[in-house]
Design a protein around this motif. Structure first.
Motif, PDB file in Angstrom:
ATOM      1  N   LEU A  36      17.466  10.399   8.831  1.00 23.28           N
ATOM      2  CA  LEU A  36      16.125  10.961   8.673  1.00 23.28           C
ATOM      3  C   LEU A  36      15.396  10.329   7.493  1.00 23.28           C
ATOM      4  N   GLU A  37      16.128  10.015   6.434  1.00 22.93           N
ATOM      5  CA  GLU A  37      15.528   9.356   5.274  1.00 22.93           C
ATOM      6  C   GLU A  37      14.994   7.979   5.662  1.00 22.93           C
ATOM      7  N   SER A  38      15.783   7.224   6.410  1.00 20.77           N
ATOM      8  CA  SER A  38      15.344   5.892   6.842  1.00 20.77           C
ATOM      9  C   SER A  38      14.120   5.982   7.746  1.00 20.77           C
ATOM     10  N   LYS A  39      14.113   6.967   8.632  1.00 15.50           N
ATOM     11  CA  LYS A  39      12.987   7.157   9.541  1.00 15.50           C
ATOM     12  C   LYS A  39      11.713   7.509   8.767  1.00 15.50           C
ATOM     13  N   THR A  40      11.858   8.354   7.760  1.00 17.83           N
ATOM     14  CA  THR A  40      10.697   8.756   6.963  1.00 17.83           C
ATOM     15  C   THR A  40      10.120   7.569   6.199  1.00 17.83           C
ATOM     16  N   LYS A  41      10.987   6.718   5.672  1.00 15.57           N
ATOM     17  CA  LYS A  41      10.513   5.511   4.986  1.00 15.57           C
ATOM     18  C   LYS A  41       9.713   4.631   5.940  1.00 15.57           C
ATOM     19  N   SER A  42      10.177   4.526   7.188  1.00 17.72           N
ATOM     20  CA  SER A  42       9.467   3.688   8.154  1.00 17.72           C
ATOM     21  C   SER A  42       8.094   4.270   8.469  1.00 17.72           C
ATOM     22  N   PHE A  43       7.964   5.607   8.478  1.00 16.36           N
ATOM     23  CA  PHE A  43       6.663   6.238   8.718  1.00 16.36           C
ATOM     24  C   PHE A  43       5.688   5.904   7.586  1.00 16.36           C
ATOM     25  N   ILE A  44       6.199   5.897   6.356  1.00 17.45           N
ATOM     26  CA  ILE A  44       5.353   5.560   5.212  1.00 17.45           C
ATOM     27  C   ILE A  44       4.862   4.123   5.325  1.00 17.45           C
ATOM     28  N   LEU A  45       5.755   3.212   5.682  1.00 10.46           N
ATOM     29  CA  LEU A  45       5.385   1.806   5.823  1.00 10.46           C
ATOM     30  C   LEU A  45       4.385   1.603   6.952  1.00 10.46           C
ATOM     31  N   GLN A  46       4.603   2.291   8.067  1.00 13.94           N
ATOM     32  CA  GLN A  46       3.694   2.165   9.209  1.00 13.94           C
ATOM     33  C   GLN A  46       2.285   2.626   8.849  1.00 13.94           C
ATOM     34  N   ALA A  47       2.184   3.760   8.155  1.00 15.08           N
ATOM     35  CA  ALA A  47       0.873   4.289   7.773  1.00 15.08           C
ATOM     36  C   ALA A  47       0.171   3.342   6.809  1.00 15.08           C
ATOM     37  N   SER A  48       0.929   2.772   5.870  1.00 15.57           N
ATOM     38  CA  SER A  48       0.335   1.849   4.906  1.00 15.57           C
ATOM     39  C   SER A  48      -0.153   0.566   5.579  1.00 15.57           C
ATOM     40  N   LYS A  49       0.654   0.036   6.504  1.00 11.82           N
ATOM     41  CA  LYS A  49       0.256  -1.178   7.227  1.00 11.82           C
ATOM     42  C   LYS A  49      -0.994  -0.922   8.073  1.00 11.82           C
ATOM     43  N   ARG A  50      -1.049   0.252   8.680  1.00 10.91           N
ATOM     44  CA  ARG A  50      -2.210   0.583   9.511  1.00 10.91           C
ATOM     45  C   ARG A  50      -3.477   0.631   8.674  1.00 10.91           C
ATOM     46  N   ALA A  51      -3.352   1.125   7.454  1.00 12.66           N
ATOM     47  CA  ALA A  51      -4.519   1.202   6.565  1.00 12.66           C
ATOM     48  C   ALA A  51      -5.022  -0.189   6.199  1.00 12.66           C
ATOM     49  N   GLN A  52      -4.127  -1.139   6.003  1.00 17.56           N
ATOM     50  CA  GLN A  52      -4.537  -2.487   5.629  1.00 17.56           C
ATOM     51  C   GLN A  52      -5.150  -3.237   6.804  1.00 17.56           C
ATOM     52  N   LYS A  53      -4.635  -2.951   7.997  1.00 16.83           N
ATOM     53  CA  LYS A  53      -5.179  -3.616   9.180  1.00 16.83           C
ATOM     54  C   LYS A  53      -6.531  -3.045   9.585  1.00 16.83           C
ATOM     55  N   ASN A  54      -6.712  -1.763   9.366  1.00 20.60           N
ATOM     56  CA  ASN A  54      -7.944  -1.090   9.777  1.00 20.60           C
ATOM     57  C   ASN A  54      -8.466  -0.245   8.622  1.00 20.60           C
ATOM     58  N   PRO A  55      -9.338  -0.812   7.769  1.00 24.26           N
ATOM     59  CA  PRO A  55      -9.852  -0.085   6.598  1.00 24.26           C
ATOM     60  C   PRO A  55     -10.526   1.240   6.950  1.00 24.26           C
ATOM     61  N   SER A  56     -11.047   1.351   8.157  1.00 24.96           N
ATOM     62  CA  SER A  56     -11.724   2.599   8.527  1.00 24.96           C
ATOM     63  C   SER A  56     -10.739   3.766   8.617  1.00 24.96           C
ATOM     64  N   GLN A  57      -9.446   3.453   8.716  1.00 22.17           N
ATOM     65  CA  GLN A  57      -8.432   4.505   8.790  1.00 22.17           C
ATOM     66  C   GLN A  57      -7.675   4.659   7.475  1.00 22.17           C
ATOM     67  N   ALA A  58      -8.138   3.978   6.438  1.00 24.46           N
ATOM     68  CA  ALA A  58      -7.414   3.968   5.165  1.00 24.46           C
ATOM     69  C   ALA A  58      -7.295   5.358   4.550  1.00 24.46           C
ATOM     70  N   LYS A  59      -8.362   6.137   4.619  1.00 23.88           N
ATOM     71  CA  LYS A  59      -8.329   7.474   4.009  1.00 23.88           C
ATOM     72  C   LYS A  59      -7.279   8.348   4.682  1.00 23.88           C
ATOM     73  N   GLN A  60      -7.277   8.355   5.999  1.00 21.99           N
ATOM     74  CA  GLN A  60      -6.312   9.158   6.745  1.00 21.99           C
ATOM     75  C   GLN A  60      -4.885   8.651   6.492  1.00 21.99           C
ATOM     76  N   ALA A  61      -4.722   7.337   6.509  1.00 17.18           N
ATOM     77  CA  ALA A  61      -3.401   6.761   6.308  1.00 17.18           C
ATOM     78  C   ALA A  61      -2.861   7.054   4.913  1.00 17.18           C
ATOM     79  N   SER A  62      -3.769   7.028   3.920  1.00 18.66           N
ATOM     80  CA  SER A  62      -3.359   7.338   2.554  1.00 18.66           C
ATOM     81  C   SER A  62      -2.822   8.765   2.467  1.00 18.66           C
ATOM     82  N   ALA A  63      -3.510   9.685   3.134  1.00 21.02           N
ATOM     83  CA  ALA A  63      -3.052  11.075   3.140  1.00 21.02           C
ATOM     84  C   ALA A  63      -1.702  11.207   3.835  1.00 21.02           C
TER      85      ALA A  63
END
Length: 226
Positions: A42-69
């Motif tokens: 579960l710890e490894s899975k949670t880390k991957s969720f954090i990375l996915q959200a951060s990558k999504r924010a960089q690819k699509n700045p319009s989603q940065a606020k949501q991804a940051s949260a």
């Protein structure tokens, strides 16, 4: 006199009591090992969720606020998982200590012909029986220890789960920042909130629902406590 007749009149022998106690101790150890492995996954899975959200924010700045949260929400969940891992690891060490003390008590009984009550074992068993993951089997072990004369009384009822988890729901922001810095490192910076023009409307893409992912994670964490 057969063993069954002897047990009926005199109860189990010290050797039988020792085997029963050790069997319960092994069962509890296996349970903790399984839970620790599940928490590690579960710890490894949670880390991957954090990375996915951060990558999504960089690819699509319009989603940065949501991804940051989302990264901060997942970081809080990661903190909870790690605290649970730490609690179970400590409990496993305590359980191993109980096992050594129990075997030592039976060894002394074999030499001296009697068992002295151990306040140390009683204290450790009381601590372990309050752990939701082990309540049932630890109560059974405590009954065997009472029968054997190793402890004098039954352990008290377990504490409500809420008391064990008190203070864990509101992790300090500094701790969240530390976790994000550790997971994202220099490779990916934590997403910043962009300054969009007032008329700009963020474009949302279809993707896995973060709330659903979070609910699944919390469900797995709660399942480990049942």
């Amino acid at each position: 006199m057969t063993d069954s007749v002897r047990r009926f009149f005199y109860g189990p022998s010290p050797e039988e009591q020792k085997r029963k106690c050790n069997s319960l101790l092994r069962a509890n150890t296996r349970k903790l090992d399984r839970d620790l492995q599940n928490l590690h996954t579960l710890e490894s899975k949670t880390k991957s969720f954090i990375l996915q959200a951060s990558k999504r924010a960089q690819k699509n700045p319009s989603q940065a606020k949501q991804a940051s949260a989302e990264t901060r929400i997942f970081a809080r969940e990661l903190i909870r998982v790690r605290k649970q891992e730490s609690r179970l690891a400590t409990s496993k060490a305590t359980l191993q200590s109980v096992g050594m003390q129990v075997n030592e008590a039976f060894a002394m009984k074999k030499i001296e012909g009697s068992i002295k009550n151990s306040t140390g074992i009683m204290k450790d068993v009381n601590t372990l029986v309050k752990l939701p993951e082990l309540t049932g089997t630890m109560r059974e072990l405590s009954m065997e220890l009472v029968k054997s004369g190793i402890i004098e009384e039954m352990v008290e009822d377990s504490l409500p789960t809420g008391e064990l988890l008190e203070g864990e729901d509101e992790e300090a922001e500094e701790e969240v920042d530390k976790v994000l810095g550790e997971v994202l490192k220099d490779r990916i910076k934590a997403p910043a909130v962009p300054s969009l023009p007032s008329e700009a409307v963020p474009v949302e893409e279809e993707e896995e629902d973060p709330e659903e992912m979070l609910a699944q994670m919390r469900g797995r964490l709660e399942a480990l406590k049942s």
